[in-house]
Design a protein around this motif. Structure first.
Motif, PDB file in Angstrom:
ATOM      1  N   SER A 163       0.827  -1.208   0.000  1.00 33.24           N
ATOM      2  CA  SER A 163       0.000   0.000   0.000  1.00 33.24           C
ATOM      3  C   SER A 163       0.860   1.256   0.000  1.00 33.24           C
ATOM      4  CB  SER A 163      -0.895   0.005   1.241  1.00 33.24           C
ATOM      5  OG  SER A 163      -0.101   0.136   2.413  1.00 33.24           O
ATOM      6  N   ASP A 164       0.215   2.409  -0.209  1.00 35.29           N
ATOM      7  CA  ASP A 164       0.918   3.695  -0.130  1.00 35.29           C
ATOM      8  C   ASP A 164       1.534   3.914   1.241  1.00 35.29           C
ATOM      9  OD1 ASP A 164       0.622   4.535  -2.711  1.00 35.29           O
ATOM     10  OD2 ASP A 164      -0.944   6.020  -2.305  1.00 35.29           O
ATOM     11  N   THR A 165       0.821   3.511   2.270  1.00 31.76           N
ATOM     12  CA  THR A 165       1.341   3.671   3.631  1.00 31.76           C
ATOM     13  C   THR A 165       2.602   2.839   3.828  1.00 31.76           C
ATOM     14  OG1 THR A 165      -0.858   4.115   4.525  1.00 31.76           O
ATOM     15  CG2 THR A 165       0.835   3.414   6.086  1.00 31.76           C
ATOM     16  N   GLN A 166       2.597   1.613   3.324  1.00 35.02           N
ATOM     17  CA  GLN A 166       3.777   0.761   3.438  1.00 35.02           C
ATOM     18  C   GLN A 166       4.943   1.330   2.633  1.00 35.02           C
ATOM     19  OE1 GLN A 166       1.717  -2.914   2.242  1.00 35.02           O
ATOM     20  NE2 GLN A 166       2.338  -3.820   4.197  1.00 35.02           N
ATOM     21  N   ILE A 167       4.653   1.872   1.446  1.00 36.39           N
ATOM     22  CA  ILE A 167       5.705   2.496   0.640  1.00 36.39           C
ATOM     23  C   ILE A 167       6.276   3.700   1.375  1.00 36.39           C
ATOM     24  CG2 ILE A 167       6.085   3.896  -1.429  1.00 36.39           C
ATOM     25  CD1 ILE A 167       6.163   0.945  -2.015  1.00 36.39           C
ATOM     26  N   GLU A 168       5.418   4.498   1.978  1.00 39.73           N
ATOM     27  CA  GLU A 168       5.841   5.676   2.738  1.00 39.73           C
ATOM     28  C   GLU A 168       6.780   5.273   3.865  1.00 39.73           C
ATOM     29  OE1 GLU A 168       3.310   9.630   3.811  1.00 39.73           O
ATOM     30  OE2 GLU A 168       2.648   7.783   4.786  1.00 39.73           O
ATOM     31  N   LEU A 169       6.425   4.223   4.584  1.00 43.60           N
ATOM     32  CA  LEU A 169       7.265   3.737   5.676  1.00 43.60           C
ATOM     33  C   LEU A 169       8.571   3.156   5.164  1.00 43.60           C
ATOM     34  CD1 LEU A 169       4.556   2.007   7.919  1.00 43.60           C
ATOM     35  CD2 LEU A 169       5.765   4.145   8.391  1.00 43.60           C
ATOM     36  N   LEU A 170       8.488   2.378   4.086  1.00 44.26           N
ATOM     37  CA  LEU A 170       9.687   1.753   3.533  1.00 44.26           C
ATOM     38  C   LEU A 170      10.658   2.805   2.993  1.00 44.26           C
ATOM     39  CD1 LEU A 170      10.855  -1.099   3.019  1.00 44.26           C
ATOM     40  CD2 LEU A 170       9.814  -1.021   0.747  1.00 44.26           C
ATOM     41  N   SER A 171      10.128   3.841   2.378  1.00 44.29           N
ATOM     42  CA  SER A 171      10.983   4.887   1.814  1.00 44.29           C
ATOM     43  C   SER A 171      11.646   5.723   2.902  1.00 44.29           C
ATOM     44  CB  SER A 171      10.143   5.808   0.917  1.00 44.29           C
ATOM     45  OG  SER A 171       9.625   5.107  -0.191  1.00 44.29           O
ATOM     46  N   GLY A 172      10.877   6.113   3.900  1.00 40.84           N
ATOM     47  CA  GLY A 172      11.406   7.026   4.908  1.00 40.84           C
ATOM     48  C   GLY A 172      12.087   6.370   6.085  1.00 40.84           C
ATOM     49  N   ALA A 173      11.805   5.078   6.309  1.00 35.72           N
ATOM     50  CA  ALA A 173      12.324   4.416   7.510  1.00 35.72           C
ATOM     51  C   ALA A 173      13.839   4.350   7.541  1.00 35.72           C
ATOM     52  CB  ALA A 173      11.734   3.011   7.626  1.00 35.72           C
ATOM     53  N   ILE A 174      14.478   4.345   6.370  1.00 38.52           N
ATOM     54  CA  ILE A 174      15.944   4.250   6.350  1.00 38.52           C
ATOM     55  C   ILE A 174      16.568   5.423   7.102  1.00 38.52           C
ATOM     56  CG2 ILE A 174      16.196   5.487   4.142  1.00 38.52           C
ATOM     57  CD1 ILE A 174      18.475   3.492   3.500  1.00 38.52           C
ATOM     58  N   ASN A 175      15.906   6.568   7.077  1.00 37.56           N
ATOM     59  CA  ASN A 175      16.436   7.733   7.779  1.00 37.56           C
ATOM     60  C   ASN A 175      16.304   7.597   9.288  1.00 37.56           C
ATOM     61  OD1 ASN A 175      17.047   9.304   5.352  1.00 37.56           O
ATOM     62  ND2 ASN A 175      14.834   9.321   5.060  1.00 37.56           N
ATOM     63  N   ILE A 176      15.226   6.977   9.739  1.00 40.06           N
ATOM     64  CA  ILE A 176      15.073   6.715  11.170  1.00 40.06           C
ATOM     65  C   ILE A 176      16.058   5.630  11.611  1.00 40.06           C
ATOM     66  CG2 ILE A 176      13.489   5.930  12.957  1.00 40.06           C
ATOM     67  CD1 ILE A 176      12.849   8.707  11.848  1.00 40.06           C
ATOM     68  N   TYR A 177      16.173   4.581  10.805  1.00 39.30           N
ATOM     69  CA  TYR A 177      17.112   3.502  11.136  1.00 39.30           C
ATOM     70  C   TYR A 177      18.551   4.015  11.188  1.00 39.30           C
ATOM     71  CZ  TYR A 177      13.223   0.349   9.983  1.00 39.30           C
ATOM     72  OH  TYR A 177      12.020  -0.311   9.942  1.00 39.30           O
ATOM     73  N   SER A 178      18.853   5.031  10.380  1.00 34.78           N
ATOM     74  CA  SER A 178      20.220   5.544  10.367  1.00 34.78           C
ATOM     75  C   SER A 178      20.622   6.165  11.702  1.00 34.78           C
ATOM     76  CB  SER A 178      20.392   6.566   9.244  1.00 34.78           C
ATOM     77  OG  SER A 178      19.612   7.721   9.477  1.00 34.78           O
ATOM     78  N   LEU A 179      19.628   6.458  12.543  1.00 33.72           N
ATOM     79  CA  LEU A 179      19.939   6.954  13.885  1.00 33.72           C
ATOM     80  C   LEU A 179      20.844   6.001  14.645  1.00 33.72           C
ATOM     81  CD1 LEU A 179      16.534   8.333  15.204  1.00 33.72           C
ATOM     82  CD2 LEU A 179      18.628   9.621  14.796  1.00 33.72           C
ATOM     83  N   VAL A 180      20.590   4.709  14.470  1.00 30.14           N
ATOM     84  CA  VAL A 180      21.403   3.710  15.167  1.00 30.14           C
ATOM     85  C   VAL A 180      22.868   3.878  14.775  1.00 30.14           C
ATOM     86  CG1 VAL A 180      21.791   1.241  15.521  1.00 30.14           C
ATOM     87  CG2 VAL A 180      19.458   2.116  15.249  1.00 30.14           C
ATOM     88  N   GLY A 181      23.119   3.955  13.469  1.00 31.35           N
ATOM     89  CA  GLY A 181      24.484   4.134  13.011  1.00 31.35           C
ATOM     90  C   GLY A 181      25.071   5.472  13.406  1.00 31.35           C
ATOM     91  N   ALA A 182      24.261   6.533  13.330  1.00 33.47           N
ATOM     92  CA  ALA A 182      24.767   7.863  13.668  1.00 33.47           C
ATOM     93  C   ALA A 182      25.188   7.955  15.131  1.00 33.47           C
ATOM     94  CB  ALA A 182      23.700   8.912  13.360  1.00 33.47           C
ATOM     95  N   LEU A 183      24.380   7.363  16.015  1.00 35.22           N
ATOM     96  CA  LEU A 183      24.685   7.437  17.444  1.00 35.22           C
ATOM     97  C   LEU A 183      25.828   6.506  17.834  1.00 35.22           C
ATOM     98  CD1 LEU A 183      21.045   7.662  18.819  1.00 35.22           C
ATOM     99  CD2 LEU A 183      22.735   9.505  18.653  1.00 35.22           C
ATOM    100  N   LEU A 184      26.007   5.415  17.094  1.00 34.48           N
ATOM    101  CA  LEU A 184      27.114   4.504  17.375  1.00 34.48           C
ATOM    102  C   LEU A 184      28.414   4.954  16.727  1.00 34.48           C
ATOM    103  CD1 LEU A 184      25.424   0.977  16.994  1.00 34.48           C
ATOM    104  CD2 LEU A 184      26.203   2.066  19.108  1.00 34.48           C
ATOM    105  N   ALA A 185      28.320   5.731  15.656  1.00 31.51           N
ATOM    106  CA  ALA A 185      29.514   6.068  14.885  1.00 31.51           C
ATOM    107  C   ALA A 185      30.524   6.873  15.701  1.00 31.51           C
ATOM    108  CB  ALA A 185      29.124   6.840  13.625  1.00 31.51           C
ATOM    109  N   GLY A 186      30.045   7.820  16.517  1.00 31.23           N
ATOM    110  CA  GLY A 186      30.962   8.596  17.336  1.00 31.23           C
ATOM    111  C   GLY A 186      31.727   7.711  18.307  1.00 31.23           C
ATOM    112  N   TRP A 187      30.997   6.823  18.979  1.00 28.82           N
ATOM    113  CA  TRP A 187      31.628   5.893  19.917  1.00 28.82           C
ATOM    114  C   TRP A 187      32.609   4.986  19.197  1.00 28.82           C
ATOM    115  CZ3 TRP A 187      31.842   0.596  20.410  1.00 28.82           C
ATOM    116  CH2 TRP A 187      32.249   0.089  21.651  1.00 28.82           C
TER     117      TRP A 187
END
Length: 482
Positions: free
Chosen positions: A62-86
């Protein structure tokens, strides 16, 4: 620095005949190699722009699933961003870049083999972690390896490579669009797997950051790297003295790597440190809140609503946007060390505001008009103007400015916080775009983005001092973070 050391600065900046020394090419090659990982950042984020058309057709999402799939990578990148400094403070900048490439190998591979939506989301998560790592570590390494004479150019490299990756993803979308739906989107993701092993191997041939080596007490190794990456031997010695001065003053126990905890306590007590962190967070907020990733991920949808009806033309226009975006960053790279950061940022945010208002007005004035070539052409021009003005200033220079104003003791973790802000806002913007224009219309959405761009102009004009030509250690004085 005492008076006896001051002549070294003059010797570092000129040859005996008074002419400036030739620029050292070696740090350029190091920064290029480190920044090439950013190609995969752009590719993995933007490949969904075209792939979503075929995923929806093949898997019936669905459009909602596409919206989540497209944008979620930016939220998931938080994990890498917060770990990268450490990670970068403990393993070093170089090994952190290698780790980043490992995520970019596993994520797209998982997506290309996915049998359904959950596997796609899992692959998107792994790729997102890689995106977060890359957004932090590439500009930090480039800033720390660069002499002051070319830092603006070299710290802009990650952004040009991100946009090269975006452009390549658009080309991939177009090339594979003629294949059957069940195959086309898988090949779009699989194409991003190939470069990772070669990039990781190449990174191991470049030197570690001299500032990280000095922070770990490995002074002779830092001296050797500075000798290879400075324009003159005197400049190398000067850079080492400045790094050591900062470490002695502000990172107690830096030789043992024990200074980070006390450094973060300074944010609660030092106005200069708070100002730097607030500046970094604000720049990263404005960069994404103005809606650039909505255009990157939903460009075909925006233009379809403006009257472009052919899928092939929509994907072809996406390639045009990628070329325009990448070309504009080359202009920023050429001018950053000549005209300065502030002028480019002000021109950029002013141009973004105007182009977004024009785009919003197109949708406001011609809502419901179908198959009008003139309306579609104006919308295309407005989108091209937006991506160009973004990429000539705010796009690359938000990362340049953030990397260079952070004190050494906070650079890894501060860059992680800035990247986290960037990715959170990008995720919110991209995961709500379809819902937002459904609620307030496409015109209202672009007017909202235009208001944010206008606010960013005001912030830059009132709050950002010029940093062109200053050594990284000079920022301590500029922002009074000592």
């Amino acid at each position: 620095m005492d008076a006896a050391e001051e002549p070294l600065l003059a010797a570092a900046s000129t040859k005996p005949d008074g002419a400036p020394p030739p620029r050292n090419k070696y740090p350029f090659f190091c920064a290029v190699l480190a920044s090439m990982t950013s190609v995969l950042t752009g590719y993995n984020v933007a490949v969904m722009s075209g792939a979503q058309i075929f995923i929806a057709e093949d898997l019936g999402v669905s459009d909602t699933q596409i919206e989540l799939l497209s944008g979620a990578i930016n939220i998931y990148s938080l994990v890498g961003a917060l770990l990268a400094g450490w990670t970068s403070d403990r393993l070093g900048r170089r090994l952190t870049i290698v780790l980043t490439n490992a995520f970019f190998l596993l994520g797209p591979l998982t997506m290309s083999l996915a049998a359904g939506y959950p596997a796609l989301m899992a692959g998107r998560f792994v790729s997102g972690v890689g995106v977060g790592y890359a957004l932090v570590i590439a500009p930090v390494y480039a800033a720390e390896i660069s002499p002051a004479s070319s830092r603006g150019l070299l710290t802009s490299l990650p952004e040009i490579f991100i946009n090269t990756g975006v452009m390549l993803s658009y080309v991939s979308n177009l090339v594979f669009s003629g294949l059957p739906a069940h195959l086309s989107w898988r090949l779009m993701f699989a194409a991003g797997v190939v470069p990772t092993v070669f990039l990781a191997a190449g990174v191991l041939t470049m030197p570690e950051s001299p500032r990280w080596l000095a922070m770990k007490g490995r002074t002779e190794e830092a001296r050797a790297v500075l000798g290879r990456t400075s324009d003159t031997p005197a400049e190398a010695q000067q850079r080492l003295l400045e790094i050591q001065e900062v470490l002695i003053v502000s990172v107690p126990g830096s030789g043992n790597g024990n200074g980070n905890n006390s450094a973060w306590k300074e944010a609660a007590s030092k106005a200069g440190v708070r100002r730097v962190l607030a500046t970094v967070l604000a720049l990263q907020f404005f960069q994404q809140a103005s809606g650039i990733d909505s255009v990157v991920l939903y460009g075909p949808r925006v233009l379809a609503m403006a009257g472009v009806t052919s899928n092939a033309l929509l994907l072809g226009l996406n390639v045009l946007f990628g070329v325009a975006k990448a070309g504009s960053i080359l202009i920023a790279m050429a001018l950053a060390d000549r005209v300065g950061r502030r002028p480019l940022l002000l021109v950029s945010t002013g141009g973004m505001t105007l182009s977004l208002l024009v785009l919003g007005s197109v949708f406001a004035a011609f809502a419901g008009v179908k198959d009008d070539a003139a309306v579609a052409a104006v919308a295309v021009v407005a989108v091209v103007a937006f991506v160009c003005t973004f990429s000539v200033g705010l796009g690359p220079l938000a990362w340049v400015y953030s990397s260079e104003i952070l004190p050494l003791r906070l650079r890894g973790q501060g860059a992680g916080l800035g990247t986290a802000m960037n990715r959170v806002v990008s995720g919110l913007v991209t995961m709500t775009f379809i819902s937002l224009y459904g609620a307030i219309t496409m015109a209202g959405t672009f007017y909202l983005y235009g208001a944010v761009a206008a606010a960013s102009f005001v912030f830059i004009y009132t709050c950002l001092p010029e940093t062109r030509g200053r050594n990284l250690e000079d920022m301590e004085q500029l922002f009074r973070t000592k």
